[in-house]
Write a protein that holds these residues in place. Structure first.
Motif, PDB file in Angstrom:
ATOM      1  N   MET A 114       0.677  -1.168  -0.122  1.00 35.22           N
ATOM      2  CA  MET A 114      -0.102   0.022   0.131  1.00 35.22           C
ATOM      3  C   MET A 114       0.624   1.246  -0.201  1.00 35.22           C
ATOM      4  O   MET A 114       1.972   1.190   0.550  1.00 35.22           O
ATOM      5  N   PRO A 115       0.493   2.308  -0.681  1.00 32.96           N
ATOM      6  CA  PRO A 115       1.306   3.581  -0.627  1.00 32.96           C
ATOM      7  C   PRO A 115       1.462   4.168   0.861  1.00 32.96           C
ATOM      8  O   PRO A 115       0.556   4.097   1.506  1.00 32.96           O
ATOM      9  N   GLU A 116       2.772   4.915   0.901  1.00 37.45           N
ATOM     10  CA  GLU A 116       2.936   5.273   2.158  1.00 37.45           C
ATOM     11  C   GLU A 116       2.008   6.287   2.833  1.00 37.45           C
ATOM     12  O   GLU A 116       1.764   6.240   4.039  1.00 37.45           O
ATOM     13  N   ASN A 117       1.400   6.982   1.837  1.00 36.69           N
ATOM     14  CA  ASN A 117       0.373   8.020   2.391  1.00 36.69           C
ATOM     15  C   ASN A 117      -1.012   7.756   2.768  1.00 36.69           C
ATOM     16  O   ASN A 117      -1.804   8.426   3.170  1.00 36.69           O
ATOM     17  N   LYS A 118      -1.241   6.400   2.464  1.00 41.35           N
ATOM     18  CA  LYS A 118      -2.439   5.903   2.937  1.00 41.35           C
ATOM     19  C   LYS A 118      -2.789   5.740   4.476  1.00 41.35           C
ATOM     20  O   LYS A 118      -1.719   5.490   5.087  1.00 41.35           O
ATOM     21  N   LYS A 119      -3.782   5.806   4.732  1.00 42.43           N
ATOM     22  CA  LYS A 119      -4.427   5.784   6.437  1.00 42.43           C
ATOM     23  C   LYS A 119      -5.197   4.634   6.672  1.00 42.43           C
ATOM     24  O   LYS A 119      -5.772   4.400   5.823  1.00 42.43           O
ATOM     25  N   ILE A 120      -4.996   4.504   7.885  1.00 45.44           N
ATOM     26  CA  ILE A 120      -6.078   3.315   8.571  1.00 45.44           C
ATOM     27  C   ILE A 120      -7.006   3.866   9.544  1.00 45.44           C
ATOM     28  O   ILE A 120      -6.643   4.780  10.094  1.00 45.44           O
ATOM     29  N   TYR A 121      -8.260   3.699   9.384  1.00 44.11           N
ATOM     30  CA  TYR A 121      -9.509   4.526   9.935  1.00 44.11           C
ATOM     31  C   TYR A 121     -10.105   3.376  10.927  1.00 44.11           C
ATOM     32  O   TYR A 121     -10.199   2.256  10.596  1.00 44.11           O
ATOM     33  N   PHE A 122     -10.554   3.952  12.094  1.00 42.54           N
ATOM     34  CA  PHE A 122     -11.261   3.011  12.962  1.00 42.54           C
ATOM     35  C   PHE A 122     -12.564   3.800  13.574  1.00 42.54           C
ATOM     36  O   PHE A 122     -12.444   4.905  13.896  1.00 42.54           O
ATOM     37  N   LEU A 123     -13.657   3.361  13.663  1.00 41.01           N
ATOM     38  CA  LEU A 123     -14.896   3.715  13.842  1.00 41.01           C
ATOM     39  C   LEU A 123     -15.546   2.669  14.860  1.00 41.01           C
ATOM     40  O   LEU A 123     -15.432   1.384  14.853  1.00 41.01           O
ATOM     41  N   SER A 124     -16.641   3.147  15.613  1.00 41.41           N
ATOM     42  CA  SER A 124     -17.268   2.277  16.725  1.00 41.41           C
ATOM     43  C   SER A 124     -18.595   2.611  16.921  1.00 41.41           C
ATOM     44  O   SER A 124     -18.683   3.868  16.978  1.00 41.41           O
ATOM     45  N   ASP A 125     -19.400   1.586  17.345  1.00 40.15           N
ATOM     46  CA  ASP A 125     -20.599   1.845  18.185  1.00 40.15           C
ATOM     47  C   ASP A 125     -21.639   3.280  17.308  1.00 40.15           C
ATOM     48  O   ASP A 125     -21.654   4.019  17.870  1.00 40.15           O
ATOM     49  N   PHE A 126     -22.046   2.829  16.469  1.00 41.69           N
ATOM     50  CA  PHE A 126     -23.156   3.620  15.623  1.00 41.69           C
ATOM     51  C   PHE A 126     -24.519   3.288  16.451  1.00 41.69           C
ATOM     52  O   PHE A 126     -25.206   4.534  16.378  1.00 41.69           O
ATOM     53  N   HIS A 127     -24.944   2.194  16.823  1.00 42.92           N
ATOM     54  CA  HIS A 127     -26.160   1.762  17.212  1.00 42.92           C
ATOM     55  C   HIS A 127     -27.325   2.312  16.394  1.00 42.92           C
ATOM     56  O   HIS A 127     -28.312   3.070  16.892  1.00 42.92           O
ATOM     57  N   LEU A 128     -27.271   2.138  15.107  1.00 44.42           N
ATOM     58  CA  LEU A 128     -28.171   2.530  14.263  1.00 44.42           C
ATOM     59  C   LEU A 128     -29.553   1.796  14.646  1.00 44.42           C
ATOM     60  O   LEU A 128     -29.523   0.764  15.082  1.00 44.42           O
ATOM     61  N   GLY A 129     -30.533   2.321  14.608  1.00 44.06           N
ATOM     62  CA  GLY A 129     -31.917   1.945  14.855  1.00 44.06           C
ATOM     63  C   GLY A 129     -32.526   2.650  16.004  1.00 44.06           C
ATOM     64  O   GLY A 129     -33.721   2.676  16.308  1.00 44.06           O
ATOM     65  N   VAL A 130     -31.877   3.441  16.893  1.00 44.67           N
ATOM     66  CA  VAL A 130     -32.241   4.009  18.095  1.00 44.67           C
ATOM     67  C   VAL A 130     -31.760   5.699  18.098  1.00 44.67           C
ATOM     68  O   VAL A 130     -30.545   5.468  17.244  1.00 44.67           O
ATOM     69  N   PRO A 131     -32.573   6.455  18.707  1.00 42.98           N
ATOM     70  CA  PRO A 131     -33.548   6.249  19.660  1.00 42.98           C
ATOM     71  C   PRO A 131     -34.877   6.333  18.813  1.00 42.98           C
ATOM     72  O   PRO A 131     -35.941   5.882  19.276  1.00 42.98           O
ATOM     73  N   ASP A 132     -34.766   6.730  17.289  1.00 39.99           N
ATOM     74  CA  ASP A 132     -36.023   6.836  16.586  1.00 39.99           C
ATOM     75  C   ASP A 132     -35.375   6.825  15.134  1.00 39.99           C
ATOM     76  O   ASP A 132     -34.316   6.940  14.880  1.00 39.99           O
ATOM     77  N   LEU A 133     -36.185   6.536  14.139  1.00 37.12           N
ATOM     78  CA  LEU A 133     -36.078   6.658  12.877  1.00 37.12           C
ATOM     79  C   LEU A 133     -35.173   7.881  12.251  1.00 37.12           C
ATOM     80  O   LEU A 133     -34.331   7.732  11.733  1.00 37.12           O
ATOM     81  N   GLN A 134     -35.807   9.136  12.700  1.00 38.66           N
ATOM     82  CA  GLN A 134     -35.247  10.207  12.183  1.00 38.66           C
ATOM     83  C   GLN A 134     -33.815  10.367  12.785  1.00 38.66           C
ATOM     84  O   GLN A 134     -32.957  10.763  11.838  1.00 38.66           O
ATOM     85  N   ASP A 135     -33.551  10.303  13.848  1.00 39.05           N
ATOM     86  CA  ASP A 135     -32.170  10.437  14.369  1.00 39.05           C
ATOM     87  C   ASP A 135     -31.216   9.251  13.811  1.00 39.05           C
ATOM     88  O   ASP A 135     -29.969   9.596  13.549  1.00 39.05           O
ATOM     89  N   SER A 136     -31.609   8.221  13.709  1.00 41.90           N
ATOM     90  CA  SER A 136     -30.882   6.938  13.126  1.00 41.90           C
ATOM     91  C   SER A 136     -30.480   7.277  11.619  1.00 41.90           C
ATOM     92  O   SER A 136     -29.376   7.310  11.374  1.00 41.90           O
ATOM     93  N   GLN A 137     -31.415   7.784  10.858  1.00 39.93           N
ATOM     94  CA  GLN A 137     -31.121   8.141   9.548  1.00 39.93           C
ATOM     95  C   GLN A 137     -30.140   9.434   9.495  1.00 39.93           C
ATOM     96  O   GLN A 137     -29.281   9.550   8.423  1.00 39.93           O
ATOM     97  N   ARG A 138     -30.391  10.372  10.534  1.00 36.48           N
ATOM     98  CA  ARG A 138     -29.596  11.428  10.495  1.00 36.48           C
ATOM     99  C   ARG A 138     -28.099  10.975  10.489  1.00 36.48           C
ATOM    100  O   ARG A 138     -26.961  11.558   9.777  1.00 36.48           O
ATOM    101  N   ARG A 139     -27.754  10.267  11.522  1.00 41.44           N
ATOM    102  CA  ARG A 139     -26.506   9.662  11.881  1.00 41.44           C
ATOM    103  C   ARG A 139     -25.796   9.010  10.620  1.00 41.44           C
ATOM    104  O   ARG A 139     -24.967   8.807  10.260  1.00 41.44           O
ATOM    105  N   GLU A 140     -26.978   8.151  10.183  1.00 43.47           N
ATOM    106  CA  GLU A 140     -26.410   7.256   8.977  1.00 43.47           C
ATOM    107  C   GLU A 140     -26.133   8.182   7.980  1.00 43.47           C
ATOM    108  O   GLU A 140     -24.876   7.675   7.266  1.00 43.47           O
ATOM    109  N   ASN A 141     -26.733   9.420   7.781  1.00 42.85           N
ATOM    110  CA  ASN A 141     -26.019  10.035   6.516  1.00 42.85           C
ATOM    111  C   ASN A 141     -24.872  10.840   6.970  1.00 42.85           C
ATOM    112  O   ASN A 141     -23.994  10.879   5.965  1.00 42.85           O
TER     113      ASN A 141
END
Length: 259
Positions: free
Chosen positions: A1-28
């Motif tokens: 892999m090229p030297e300038n590439k980076k590795i990313y880490f994310l966690s705990d999206f918990h999509l589905g709560v507390p409601d559909l509107q907030d879940s879709q906002r965070r999904e976007n």
């Protein structure tokens, strides 16, 4: 892999709560984030709990999340490997995400060499001393026979009941996490104690990456190994990025360190 590439880490999206509107906002928000890193990402590690509840029947999966799953598929098709370290809300993830999306699934802690550095990666649930109640419950949920029985419940009923229980649990946990002293003494957290035990048996470890705990933080344990708890996408929107030299904990909307 090229030297300038980076590795990313994310966690705990918990999509589905507390409601559909907030879940879709965070999904976007997640989709915008993935679009922002697609040109310099060498690999992406999802450290667990993508959804607040997920159960795969043989021919049915939970409704929703098509935007996120489509974006992850797009990144994988572009040659960016995506790993998922299953969390306590991903226990009933079987083979759909692997076969249909292309995600590489891990259920147990794994030591990996990334950019010539030694990492231990795991979601973090059930690690460290204590928490016997959850460890017992996890064995119940992982039991193949219990999973077989749950499949006999109609998805509208089974998933509906699970989401209701999960919502109530999430409200209580968010209230607890809002307390100013929550995880204030790092040395008393289970993940700190777990990392300390790991470096005794594996002194070559240089980095730990965890999810689960929700509060984003970085600290060192014995042998100067750096522990990163990558936080959550419920309210903090944090992630970690490793460029081969430094492990940074950042916030998506500001791009600044969380310290």
């Amino acid at each position: 892999m090229p030297e300038n590439k980076k590795i990313y880490f994310l966690s705990d999206f918990h999509l589905g709560v507390p409601d559909l509107q907030d879940s879709q906002r965070r999904e976007n928000m997640l989709i915008h984030f993935f679009d922002s890193i697609k040109n310099d990402a060498e690999a992406i590690f999802l450290m667990g709990d993508l959804f607040d509840f997920w159960f795969e029947y043989k021919t049915v999966i939970p409704r929703g999340y098509v935007r996120l799953l489509g974006k992850l598929s797009q990144l994988i098709d572009a040659g960016i490997p995506i790993y998922l370290f299953a969390g306590n809300h991903d226990l009933w993830t079987f083979d759909y995400l692997q076969k249909e999306v292309g995600i590489i699934l891990h259920r147990e802690p794994m030591i990996m060499t990334l950019k010539n550095k030694n990492f231990l990666l795991v979601h973090g649930d059930g690690r460290g001393p204590g928490d016997k109640g959850y460890k017992f419950l996890k064995r119940v949920f992982e039991c193949k026979f219990n999973q077989f029985l749950f499949r006999w419940i109609h998805p509208d009923v089974g998933i509906g009941l699970a989401l209701k229980w999960s919502h109530n649990h999430r409200v209580k946990k968010l209230k607890k996490e809002a307390e100013s002293n929550y995880y204030s003494v790092i040395e008393e957290t289970r993940l700190y104690k777990y990392a300390q035990e790991c470096v005794k048996d594996n002194p070559e470890l240089e980095y730990f990456v965890f999810g689960h705990q929700h509060k984003p933080m970085q600290y060192k344990v014995d042998n100067d190994a750096v522990v990163t708890v990558v936080g959550n996408w419920i309210r903090d929107f944090t992630y970690a990025v490793f460029d081969g030299n430094d492990m940074k904990l950042l916030t998506f909307d500001s791009g600044t360190d969380t310290d």
